[in-house]
Structures are given as C-alpha cells and as structure tokens.
Design a protein around this motif. Structure first.
Motif, PDB file in Angstrom:
ATOM      1  N   TYR A   4      55.219 -44.382 124.204  1.00 30.47           N
ATOM      2  CA  TYR A   4      54.617 -43.082 123.901  1.00 30.47           C
ATOM      3  C   TYR A   4      54.934 -42.674 122.462  1.00 30.47           C
ATOM      4  N   ILE A   5      56.192 -42.769 122.084  1.00 25.90           N
ATOM      5  CA  ILE A   5      56.605 -42.380 120.735  1.00 25.90           C
ATOM      6  C   ILE A   5      55.886 -43.234 119.690  1.00 25.90           C
ATOM      7  N   TYR A   6      55.738 -44.526 119.969  1.00 32.59           N
ATOM      8  CA  TYR A   6      55.057 -45.425 119.035  1.00 32.59           C
ATOM      9  C   TYR A   6      53.586 -45.024 118.874  1.00 32.59           C
ATOM     10  N   LEU A   7      52.920 -44.728 119.985  1.00 28.09           N
ATOM     11  CA  LEU A   7      51.502 -44.381 119.916  1.00 28.09           C
ATOM     12  C   LEU A   7      51.284 -43.037 119.232  1.00 28.09           C
ATOM     13  N   ILE A   8      52.155 -42.063 119.490  1.00 32.62           N
ATOM     14  CA  ILE A   8      52.023 -40.777 118.822  1.00 32.62           C
ATOM     15  C   ILE A   8      52.223 -40.946 117.316  1.00 32.62           C
ATOM     16  N   ALA A   9      53.157 -41.812 116.925  1.00 30.73           N
ATOM     17  CA  ALA A   9      53.375 -42.074 115.495  1.00 30.73           C
ATOM     18  C   ALA A   9      52.135 -42.709 114.876  1.00 30.73           C
ATOM     19  N   LEU A  10      51.474 -43.588 115.621  1.00 37.38           N
ATOM     20  CA  LEU A  10      50.224 -44.178 115.137  1.00 37.38           C
ATOM     21  C   LEU A  10      49.155 -43.106 114.980  1.00 37.38           C
ATOM     22  N   VAL A  22      43.291 -46.883 122.132  1.00 38.61           N
ATOM     23  CA  VAL A  22      43.271 -46.175 123.414  1.00 38.61           C
ATOM     24  C   VAL A  22      41.941 -46.372 124.129  1.00 38.61           C
ATOM     25  N   THR A  23      40.847 -46.228 123.405  1.00 43.44           N
ATOM     26  CA  THR A  23      39.526 -46.329 124.014  1.00 43.44           C
ATOM     27  C   THR A  23      39.270 -47.720 124.575  1.00 43.44           C
ATOM     28  N   ASP A  24      39.661 -48.733 123.854  1.00 41.15           N
ATOM     29  CA  ASP A  24      39.388 -50.103 124.279  1.00 41.15           C
ATOM     30  C   ASP A  24      40.364 -50.617 125.325  1.00 41.15           C
ATOM     31  N   HIS A  25      41.482 -49.901 125.532  1.00 43.94           N
ATOM     32  CA  HIS A  25      42.503 -50.347 126.489  1.00 43.94           C
ATOM     33  C   HIS A  25      42.962 -49.149 127.326  1.00 43.94           C
ATOM     34  N   LEU A  26      42.000 -48.410 127.858  1.00 42.92           N
ATOM     35  CA  LEU A  26      42.315 -47.131 128.482  1.00 42.92           C
ATOM     36  C   LEU A  26      43.189 -47.288 129.718  1.00 42.92           C
ATOM     37  N   ASP A  27      42.944 -48.323 130.528  1.00 38.06           N
ATOM     38  CA  ASP A  27      43.771 -48.528 131.721  1.00 38.06           C
ATOM     39  C   ASP A  27      45.243 -48.646 131.360  1.00 38.06           C
ATOM     40  N   GLU A  28      45.525 -49.317 130.259  1.00 36.13           N
ATOM     41  CA  GLU A  28      46.900 -49.526 129.828  1.00 36.13           C
ATOM     42  C   GLU A  28      47.463 -48.305 129.104  1.00 36.13           C
ATOM     43  N   MET A  29      46.626 -47.613 128.333  1.00 40.86           N
ATOM     44  CA  MET A  29      47.123 -46.552 127.456  1.00 40.86           C
ATOM     45  C   MET A  29      47.208 -45.175 128.112  1.00 40.86           C
ATOM     46  N   MET A  30      46.305 -44.872 129.044  1.00 41.44           N
ATOM     47  CA  MET A  30      46.298 -43.525 129.596  1.00 41.44           C
ATOM     48  C   MET A  30      47.612 -43.159 130.293  1.00 41.44           C
ATOM     49  N   ILE A  74      50.404 -43.917 129.432  1.00 45.42           N
ATOM     50  CA  ILE A  74      51.423 -43.730 128.382  1.00 45.42           C
ATOM     51  C   ILE A  74      51.178 -42.427 127.630  1.00 45.42           C
ATOM     52  N   ILE A  75      49.932 -42.199 127.198  1.00 45.94           N
ATOM     53  CA  ILE A  75      49.674 -40.995 126.401  1.00 45.94           C
ATOM     54  C   ILE A  75      49.494 -39.763 127.272  1.00 45.94           C
ATOM     55  N   TYR A  76      49.270 -39.982 128.576  1.00 44.50           N
ATOM     56  CA  TYR A  76      49.212 -38.835 129.479  1.00 44.50           C
ATOM     57  C   TYR A  76      50.067 -39.133 130.699  1.00 44.50           C
ATOM     58  N   PRO A 121      51.864 -40.685 133.806  1.00 41.11           N
ATOM     59  CA  PRO A 121      53.103 -39.924 134.004  1.00 41.11           C
ATOM     60  C   PRO A 121      54.017 -39.814 132.775  1.00 41.11           C
ATOM     61  N   THR A 122      53.799 -40.653 131.746  1.00 40.56           N
ATOM     62  CA  THR A 122      54.790 -40.721 130.665  1.00 40.56           C
ATOM     63  C   THR A 122      54.877 -39.425 129.872  1.00 40.56           C
ATOM     64  N   VAL A 123      53.760 -38.715 129.738  1.00 39.68           N
ATOM     65  CA  VAL A 123      53.809 -37.460 128.979  1.00 39.68           C
ATOM     66  C   VAL A 123      54.788 -36.467 129.608  1.00 39.68           C
ATOM     67  N   GLY A 124      54.999 -36.580 130.920  1.00 39.27           N
ATOM     68  CA  GLY A 124      55.982 -35.725 131.565  1.00 39.27           C
ATOM     69  C   GLY A 124      57.387 -35.999 131.048  1.00 39.27           C
ATOM     70  N   GLN A 125      57.735 -37.286 130.927  1.00 34.36           N
ATOM     71  CA  GLN A 125      59.035 -37.653 130.357  1.00 34.36           C
ATOM     72  C   GLN A 125      59.139 -37.154 128.917  1.00 34.36           C
ATOM     73  N   ALA A 126      58.041 -37.312 128.177  1.00 33.22           N
ATOM     74  CA  ALA A 126      58.052 -36.886 126.774  1.00 33.22           C
ATOM     75  C   ALA A 126      58.289 -35.382 126.659  1.00 33.22           C
ATOM     76  N   CYS A 127      57.640 -34.598 127.526  1.00 33.12           N
ATOM     77  CA  CYS A 127      57.826 -33.147 127.470  1.00 33.12           C
ATOM     78  C   CYS A 127      59.266 -32.769 127.816  1.00 33.12           C
ATOM     79  N   GLN A 128      59.845 -33.442 128.772  1.00 35.67           N
ATOM     80  CA  GLN A 128      61.223 -33.137 129.141  1.00 35.67           C
ATOM     81  C   GLN A 128      62.185 -33.379 127.982  1.00 35.67           C
ATOM     82  N   ARG A 129      61.832 -34.305 127.111  1.00 38.49           N
ATOM     83  CA  ARG A 129      62.702 -34.660 125.987  1.00 38.49           C
ATOM     84  C   ARG A 129      62.076 -34.306 124.638  1.00 38.49           C
TER      85      ARG A 129
END
Length: 545
Positions: free
Chosen positions: A67-73, A85-93, A95-97, A99-107
């Motif tokens: 998540y941190i890497y993608l936000i930096a990009l 993200v668009t070409d690899h949505l199954d893999e990226m969503m 991470i950018i939303y 469940p991972t965004v929940g971890q990101a918000c907590q930290r």
C-alpha cells in the motif's frame, strides 16, 4: 502531437504527479522541457515502467508495505499508478482499498509521507472557502468527505480516516475513468473519541473529543455552501460518518445538492444487485424473498429501503415490502414492542415476540437470505448457517462487513457448513473454495461496482441530484452483467476485470435518468454512450510537444 499547454518544465514538471512521465519522456521532450540531465539517459515505455513497478511491488513482504509503495507511486506519477491499477485490478484493489486501506488508516499517522486532500477542522470555521481556494485544481467534479467516525468496521479513527476518501477517489479514476484532477478528498477533522489516538503523539488529527451538536452541523453547512460556490458542478459523497450523522446529513442535503451517501445507498445498490443474481440461482423471486439482516445501522437500513423501492416497482405494497425485511441488532430482533429503537429502525420494526438469539430468529422467521452488515466478526456461527441451510436448498449468505477481519463468516465456513449449497458474497475478497471436488468462487459485494459508475453518470450528465432511482437502476444494470458462467461458479457479480465495462453501463443508466427526469440543465445528446466514453480518463501518457 499535442500542444504544450501546462507551462511547467524541468524539476517542476517532474514533481507534478499529473504531468510526470519519469523515464518515459522522449528525447525531444527532454531537450525542449529542460529535462536533459535530470533523468537517467535510457528512455522506457510505460509498459516497461509497469513491469518495473510490478516487480518491486511483488517483492514487498506485507500488504501494508505494498500500500505504501503504491501510494508513493501515485504521488509521483498518477498515469503510471492508474495504468498499474487499471490493468491489474484484481491484484491492486485489495491493496489500495479494503481490506488493506483499513490497516493503513489505523496506522495513518505512523506511515504518513505526503499530504493528500484537504483537512478542515473546527478551528477553520468561517474560513472554509479560503481552504478550498488552496486546492490547486479548479474543475472539481467529485468530492468524497468523511469525519472519520465510522471507518469501515473499525470505528472512530478520526483524521486517520483520510485514507478512505483517498482510496475511494482512486477507485473513481481506476474503475470509471474520472480524471484525477477532478477528484477532491476531504477530511472534516472534528476530533476523535478513541483514547488510543488521543494518547498517540504521532496522531495527525486534532487531539480532542468529537465536536457534536449545532457547532458540528454549522461546520458541515459551511463546507457544503463553500463547495457549492467554489465547485458548482461537483457531486458530494458523504463517507464513513457515524450512523446518527449519516442519516441526518443525507436527509438534510439530498434534495438540496448533488450528493449521496455510499455507505447507505451504494451498499444498498450492490447488495440488491447480488440479490437479483441470487434469485436466478435460488429460484426464489425478489418479490417472494424474506431477508434477515444482522446489523441495523446505515448499511442495513439503506439496503432495506432500496429493497422496498425495488419491490414497489414490482407491484408489492410498501407495508408488505417492509414486512419482507427483518433486522437483528445488538439487542436482538427489531420488533415493535421495543422502546429503544431510533427513528431509522422503527420503520422496519414488526409485530413479533422478542428474540435475542440469531439462530432462534432464523428458525422462527425462516428467511431465504441472511445479510451481515454488523462489523461483528464471526457473528454467523455454524448453528446459524446450518439453520439457513436446513430451511433453504440454496441459502443466501451475504457477510458484507469490512475489512476481512470483520466478516460475519468466511467463504470457507459458509460453503462447508452448507455442504456447498450457499450463495455467498462478502464485502472484502475471499479466495475460491474447493469442496468435494467443486470450486466455489465467492462474490465480492464491493461498492466499487456501483459508486464509480454512478459518479461518472452524474458528471457526464451534469446532474443536479442523485436519486434512489439511480441506485435502483445501477443495481439492475450490475445484476444483468453477471453472466451464466459467473453464476455457475457461484459468483453473483461480474468479474472485477470487467469493472470499467460495468461502470460505463451504470453511468449510461444514471445519465439517462438525469435527462429523463429533468435533473440536468443540459440537452440530451444524440449519442449518450459517446458522451460517457468521452468523460473516461485513460491513464496513457500525453505528448507535450
């Protein structure tokens, strides 16, 4: 060749994420735009850059690091970020939303790198317009605002909740092609009641208890009025507000401005779409479906309200339609004899004996569908799910709470406890489950199937309001795109890889309603699909000279 219009050059150009192409700047561009020597000499295509990004990303050892890497990009090269993200949505969503965004918000305060969006506090009362003028882009069309009180199923995260508007707007662009410069995330920082955040020296928000009452309402009112003045064509999305404020704000503003609440209306639409598809699998028509909701907050009540609208369209009377929707909250079955019910629950309170055990309620009510919107992990116990299976050849089990850790039951549990008979969907993704030689693919009831397309339709048509009819139409459109192959695998939604097709179709339906109902000052174009397509940003590099 496109004209060089933005006027930036050199380091300023490289530091603008909307314009930066990194090593993809051509030899001629490097000379004319003052970039020579500021970049490595070898020129790479965007496809080669994507390969580099994927390689680096997949070497990360945790989803939060990804998540941190993608936000930096995203912060240095938006076109490349959205191409990945668009070409690899199954893999990226995930991470950018969720469940991972929940971890990101907590930290959020601990991983904070660079500010995105606008932070508005109670101390900014009287000068919100000045803050909006600080935003660098003038043609804002989509705003996602939160006060951080109910972030996913994680509760009050205060200003740490900014990850949600940022993530949602990323999906508006990735899934529906709304231009990044037209997106504005807003954090209405009115404090937090979470003591661990107040005690955290790295918490980024105002370290005080939440603002309530008239002062809070006045602050929101000033924000809404400032947005109307500054960005008159913008759609305002309320996101992850607490239950009381969520319902009150939607009621206050939905007939005044172009706005909606995704937790109430978007969740309702994607769930209704899942029920339409589930009806094809179970053989039980929506008009005959009896539904038990576990959770009676904004998501659950929103779903119930839209189901009532859908049933009314099929000729079912309002009272009968509401009778098909039953709710179970933290104190048990929502029944008319209870004296503790807030207003939004009362319209779904029916005459029935009280019940405080979910399995007992299932046995008594005999629902066809059990929908979890409680944020209570594991609430769908084995006895409860087995009770559903005993009543229905194809029990509908939707465990919609986010993130994954809050899901009422896992896909594996639902399929195992029903011997593979369950029609299952979840809010966050679960992997396919193989049982007795058959692979079941769980559907993901992700609002990303709905809100990007609704937003695109509103923007393309310049709609002045967002209506329940639009969300009902979005649900029908989404359900119609679930193929026989999807259903055969147990998936009640189309593949995520088709999300831009889905968003385009929903946008077409929403824009059509705006024109048909006179909700826009624009003339209906002769070619509405072309209008939708023209508004969809493609993450390709422009030639600047």
């Amino acid at each position: 060749m496109k004209n060089y219009r933005h006027g930036k050059r050199g380091v300023d150009l490289l530091h603008d994420p909307l314009l930066n192409k990194g090593t993809a700047f051509s030899d001629h561009e490097r000379t004319v735009l003052g970039l020579r020597g500021l970049l490595p000499p070898r020129i790479h295509t965007q496809a080669e850059q994507v390969t580099r990004v994927l390689g680096s990303l997949r070497r990360k050892t945790s989803d939060l690091e990804k998540y941190i890497y993608l936000i930096a990009l995203q912060e240095r090269n938006e076109a490349l970020f959205y191409r990945v993200v668009t070409d690899h949505l199954d893999e990226m969503m995930p991470i950018i939303y969720t469940p991972t965004v929940g971890q990101a918000c907590q930290r959020w305060g601990h991983i904070f790198r660079r500010s995105r969006g606008l932070y508005i506090t109670a101390a900014d009362r009287g000068r919100i317009m000045t803050l909006l003028r600080n935003w660098p882009y003038s043609d804002v069309r989509m705003i996602v605002a939160t006060d951080g009180e109910r972030i996913l199923g994680l509760g009050d995260l205060g200003a740490n909740g900014m990850g949600i508007p940022v993530g949602k707007l990323s999906l508006y662009t990735a899934c529906a092609g709304i231009h990044p410069a037209q997106c504005l995330p807003i954090m209405l920082d009115v404090g937090t009641n979470t003591q661990s955040l107040l005690d955290d020296p790295l918490y980024i928000g105002t370290p005080q208890k939440r603002l309530r009452g008239p002062e809070y309402d006045d602050l929101v009112e000033e924000l809404v009025r400032a947005v109307q003045q500054m960005y008159p064509a913008a759609c305002f999305q309320f996101e992850d507000f607490g239950n009381a404020n969520a319902f009150a704000l939607l009621q206050r503003y939905q007939d005044r401005i172009c706005c909606f609440n995704d937790d109430i209306q978007g969740t309702a639409s994607v769930t209704l779409a899942g029920l339409y598809s589930a009806a094809r699998l179970s053989g039980v028509r929506l008009a005959d479906l009896r539904i038990l909701f576990y959770g009676a907050g904004e998501a659950g009540i929103g779903i119930g309200d839209l189901i009532v609208e859908a049933l009314a369209a099929e000729g079912v009377g309002e009272a009968a339609a509401r009778r098909q929707c039953w709710f179970f909250d933290s104190k048990g079955l929502v029944v008319r004899s209870r004296t503790d019910l807030v207003a939004h629950k009362q319209r779904f309170a029916h005459d029935h004996a009280p019940a405080t055990d979910l399995t007992a309620a299932i046995t008594e009510l005999k629902p066809h569908a059990l929908i979890g919107v409680s944020g209570m992990a594991g609430a769908f116990t084995e006895p409860a799910v087995r009770a559903m299976a005993a009543l229905n050849p194809r029990p509908i089990i939707f465990a919609l709470s986010n993130p994954t850790s809050k899901s009422e039951c896992t896909a594996e549990q639902a399929y195992t406890w029903t011997n593979g008979a369950a029609i299952y969907a979840s809010g966050s993704p679960f992997a396919p489950v193989t049982l007795d030689g058959r692979t079941h693919v769980p559907g993901q009831g992700n609002n990303a199937y709905i809100f990007p397309g609704v937003g695109l339709g509103v923007i393309a048509s310049q709609a002045t309001r967002v209506t329940d009819e639009m969300f009902l139409s979005a649900a029908r459109t989404l359900a119609s795109l679930a193929t026989d192959r999807d259903l055969a695998q147990g998936r009640v939604y189309p593949e995520l890889a088709r999300i831009r097709e889905v968003s385009s179709a929903i946008a077409l339906a929403v824009a059509g309603i705006a024109f048909d109902r006179g909700l826009t000052r624009q003339m209906r174009p002769a070619d509405l699909p072309a209008l939708i397509k023209a508004h969809m940003y493609q993450p390709d590099y422009e030639e600047y000279i």
